[in-house]
Design a protein around this motif. Structure first.
Motif, PDB file in Angstrom:
ATOM      1  N   ILE A   1       0.832  -1.191   0.000  1.00 17.70           N
ATOM      2  CA  ILE A   1       0.000   0.000   0.000  1.00 17.70           C
ATOM      3  C   ILE A   1       0.871   1.247   0.000  1.00 17.70           C
ATOM      4  N   ALA A   2       0.420   2.295  -0.721  1.00 16.86           N
ATOM      5  CA  ALA A   2       1.092   3.586  -0.740  1.00 16.86           C
ATOM      6  C   ALA A   2       0.313   4.569   0.126  1.00 16.86           C
ATOM      7  N   SER A   3       1.007   5.563   0.640  1.00 12.31           N
ATOM      8  CA  SER A   3       0.367   6.537   1.521  1.00 12.31           C
ATOM      9  C   SER A   3      -0.521   7.495   0.732  1.00 12.31           C
ATOM     10  N   LEU A   4      -1.553   7.988   1.410  1.00 11.03           N
ATOM     11  CA  LEU A   4      -2.414   9.029   0.861  1.00 11.03           C
ATOM     12  C   LEU A   4      -1.862  10.407   1.196  1.00 11.03           C
ATOM     13  N   GLN A   5      -1.223  10.507   2.356  1.00 12.40           N
ATOM     14  CA  GLN A   5      -0.561  11.740   2.768  1.00 12.40           C
ATOM     15  C   GLN A   5       0.500  11.382   3.797  1.00 12.40           C
ATOM     16  N   SER A   6       1.574  12.150   3.823  1.00 14.63           N
ATOM     17  CA  SER A   6       2.598  11.965   4.847  1.00 14.63           C
ATOM     18  C   SER A   6       3.145  13.320   5.244  1.00 14.63           C
TER      19      SER A   6
ATOM     20  N   PHE B   1       2.420  -2.049   4.672  1.00 11.57           N
ATOM     21  CA  PHE B   1       2.771  -0.647   4.430  1.00 11.57           C
ATOM     22  C   PHE B   1       4.221  -0.483   4.844  1.00 11.57           C
ATOM     23  N   GLU B   2       5.095  -0.140   3.882  1.00  4.18           N
ATOM     24  CA  GLU B   2       6.531  -0.168   4.120  1.00  4.18           C
ATOM     25  C   GLU B   2       7.232   1.125   3.712  1.00  4.18           C
ATOM     26  N   GLU B   3       6.528   2.240   3.772  1.00  5.63           N
ATOM     27  CA  GLU B   3       7.157   3.524   3.455  1.00  5.63           C
ATOM     28  C   GLU B   3       7.988   4.063   4.618  1.00  5.63           C
TER      29      GLU B   3
ATOM     30  N   LEU C   1       8.322  10.332  10.695  1.00  8.40           N
ATOM     31  CA  LEU C   1       7.348  10.318   9.610  1.00  8.40           C
ATOM     32  C   LEU C   1       5.971   9.880  10.106  1.00  8.40           C
ATOM     33  N   LEU C   2       4.946  10.628   9.723  1.00  2.00           N
ATOM     34  CA  LEU C   2       3.546  10.295  10.005  1.00  2.00           C
ATOM     35  C   LEU C   2       2.837  10.079   8.675  1.00  2.00           C
ATOM     36  N   CYS C   3       2.166   8.928   8.524  1.00  2.55           N
ATOM     37  CA  CYS C   3       1.554   8.568   7.239  1.00  2.55           C
ATOM     38  C   CYS C   3       0.084   8.213   7.396  1.00  2.55           C
ATOM     39  N   LEU C   4      -0.696   8.585   6.396  1.00  3.79           N
ATOM     40  CA  LEU C   4      -2.095   8.168   6.269  1.00  3.79           C
ATOM     41  C   LEU C   4      -2.183   7.205   5.098  1.00  3.79           C
ATOM     42  N   TRP C   5      -2.817   6.041   5.317  1.00  2.00           N
ATOM     43  CA  TRP C   5      -3.024   5.067   4.252  1.00  2.00           C
ATOM     44  C   TRP C   5      -4.318   4.304   4.473  1.00  2.00           C
ATOM     45  N   GLN C   6      -4.733   3.593   3.448  1.00  2.00           N
ATOM     46  CA  GLN C   6      -6.028   2.899   3.478  1.00  2.00           C
ATOM     47  C   GLN C   6      -5.881   1.491   2.917  1.00  2.00           C
ATOM     48  N   TYR C   7      -6.473   0.518   3.602  1.00  2.00           N
ATOM     49  CA  TYR C   7      -6.305  -0.877   3.178  1.00  2.00           C
ATOM     50  C   TYR C   7      -7.589  -1.498   2.662  1.00  2.00           C
ATOM     51  N   MET C   8      -8.697  -0.781   2.655  1.00  2.00           N
ATOM     52  CA  MET C   8      -9.958  -1.344   2.143  1.00  2.00           C
ATOM     53  C   MET C   8     -10.505  -0.457   1.043  1.00  2.00           C
TER      54      MET C   8
END
Length: 384
Positions: free
Chosen positions: A4-9, A346-348, A377-384
């Motif tokens: 998964i890639a981040s939506l925002q970081s 999630f591996e960013e 680093l703070l990341c937002l991501w989504q898995y569904m």
């Protein structure tokens, strides 16, 4: 397994150590940080502090808002000690009440104000020096039934209970309460990394000694759910060590997630997630396990999947230190027993992923905030 890639970081000012969404205001979340001040007396080549010198830890707690896919910082409260763990109270009568534990043996209480038409803010209520300043409170947990009781794990190996009381002349609310002297109920041989309450209120703990422990807790009639009562941990609660297991884990036990009174999921420095049957009496059993990599530091039930979960299926969020975050499904079938499946990774993050949490919102299913330590680093991501 999906990557998964981040939506925002975004990059924080200090290294983040823990993160949690407000269960009653799912658009809000807090991040605790941990910064070790450089010491002039450090042998950097051998990563040692010279005898007689000391290092200072400081931190902060920041309040954020998540609006769709946009993260905004609402407020940052500097703290004189590093923040090692923080949680919102799960009790409805205490909505917005939050506590944090520190690197100097203290407990801090806060209240999130989020009235209509006003910008939410984090108000510091009080700080309590529960232990010597050289003791780190490594983790804590709210009792699932009694709003005035918490459990704590310490760098000394101790596992303790602590409860709060209110003077009879004061209004019965967390802001008007004080804390009794903590009561030790058991101890590990090395650092006690984690503590968790079972649904009925017994205490599981894990430590750097590779031990998993169960301590049974008993109490008289519970207080009303909507108020605090005058209590004393030293007299009101009784405890009995049930068992200690050194065989299941090959390295330190770092996180425990109870799925019932006799079933837990654990994480360890040995990089394994394990589903365990752990009755109060009788033989303990590994029902399923999987190597997630990195060292499994924290586990959470994925809140957005709670409606989907049954006694035969659970979806978990795992913070795996230097391997990033994982979404993991535990499932049971009549033919195969329990299985572990990694649904997403999630591996960013480029350093230690110590904190992750899912947003409990039906409008934004599967959104996760995760953070990593050294790269801030703070990341937002989504898995569904």
């Amino acid at each position: 397994m999906a990557a998964i890639a981040s939506l925002q970081s975004l990059t924080l000012d200090l290294p983040p150590s823990c993160v949690e969404f407000d269960p009653f205001h799912p658009e809000l979340f807090v991040v605790g940080t941990y910064h070790l001040e450089p010491s002039k007396n450090v042998d950097e080549a051998n990563d040692k502090v010279e005898e007689g010198s000391s290092q200072t830890r400081r931190g902060s707690i920041s309040l954020f808002r998540l609006n769709r896919n946009e993260i905004s910082v609402l407020q940052t409260v500097p703290t004189p000690s590093a923040i090692l763990d923080l949680h919102f109270s799960p009790h409805k009568a205490e909505r917005g009440f939050m506590m944090a534990v520190t690197s100097t043996g203290s407990l801090m209480t806060f209240k999130v104000s989020s009235g209509s038409g006003t910008t939410p803010r984090l108000d510091h209520i009080q700080s309590y020096q529960l232990y010597s300043p050289n003791v780190l409170i490594l983790s804590f947990a709210f009792h699932p039934q009694y709003s005035g009781l918490i459990g704590m794990s310490l760098s000394t190996g101790q596992i303790c209970l602590c409860d709060r009381f209110c003077d009879a002349s004061q209004e019965m609310r967390p802001e008007a309460s004080d804390w009794n002297q903590p009561m030790e109920i058991t101890a590990h041989d090395l650092e006690a990394w984690t503590i968790a309450f079972s649904p009925s209120g017994d205490v599981f703990s894990g430590g750097d000694d590779s031990a998993l422990k169960l301590c049974r807790i008993a109490q008289g009639s519970p207080p009303p759910a909507d108020r605090l009562v005058e209590t004393s941990a030293s007299s009101k609660y009784t405890y009995q060590a049930s068992w200690t297991d050194h065989k299941i884990h090959s390295a330190g036990v770092t996180t425990i997630l109870p799925l019932g009174d006799d079933m837990v999921v654990t994480g360890s420095y040995d990089e394994y997630l394990r589903l365990l049957k752990v009755p109060a009496y009788g033989r303990r059993e590994v029902l399923a396990e999987a190597c997630l990599g990195g060292g499994v530091w924290r586990l959470r039930l994925a809140e957005t999947c709670m409606q989907m979960c049954s006694p035969d299926e659970y979806v978990l969020l795992a913070s795996c230190m230097h391997a990033g975050a994982r979404i993991v499904k535990l499932a049971r079938s009549s033919s195969r027993g329990w299985t572990v499946e990694v649904l997403a990774t999630f591996e960013e993050h480029r350093s230690m992923n110590y904190g992750s949490d899912t947003q409990a919102s039906t409008e934004s299913s599967g959104r996760v905030i995760s953070c990593s330590f050294y790269d801030k680093l703070l990341c937002l991501w989504q898995y569904m």
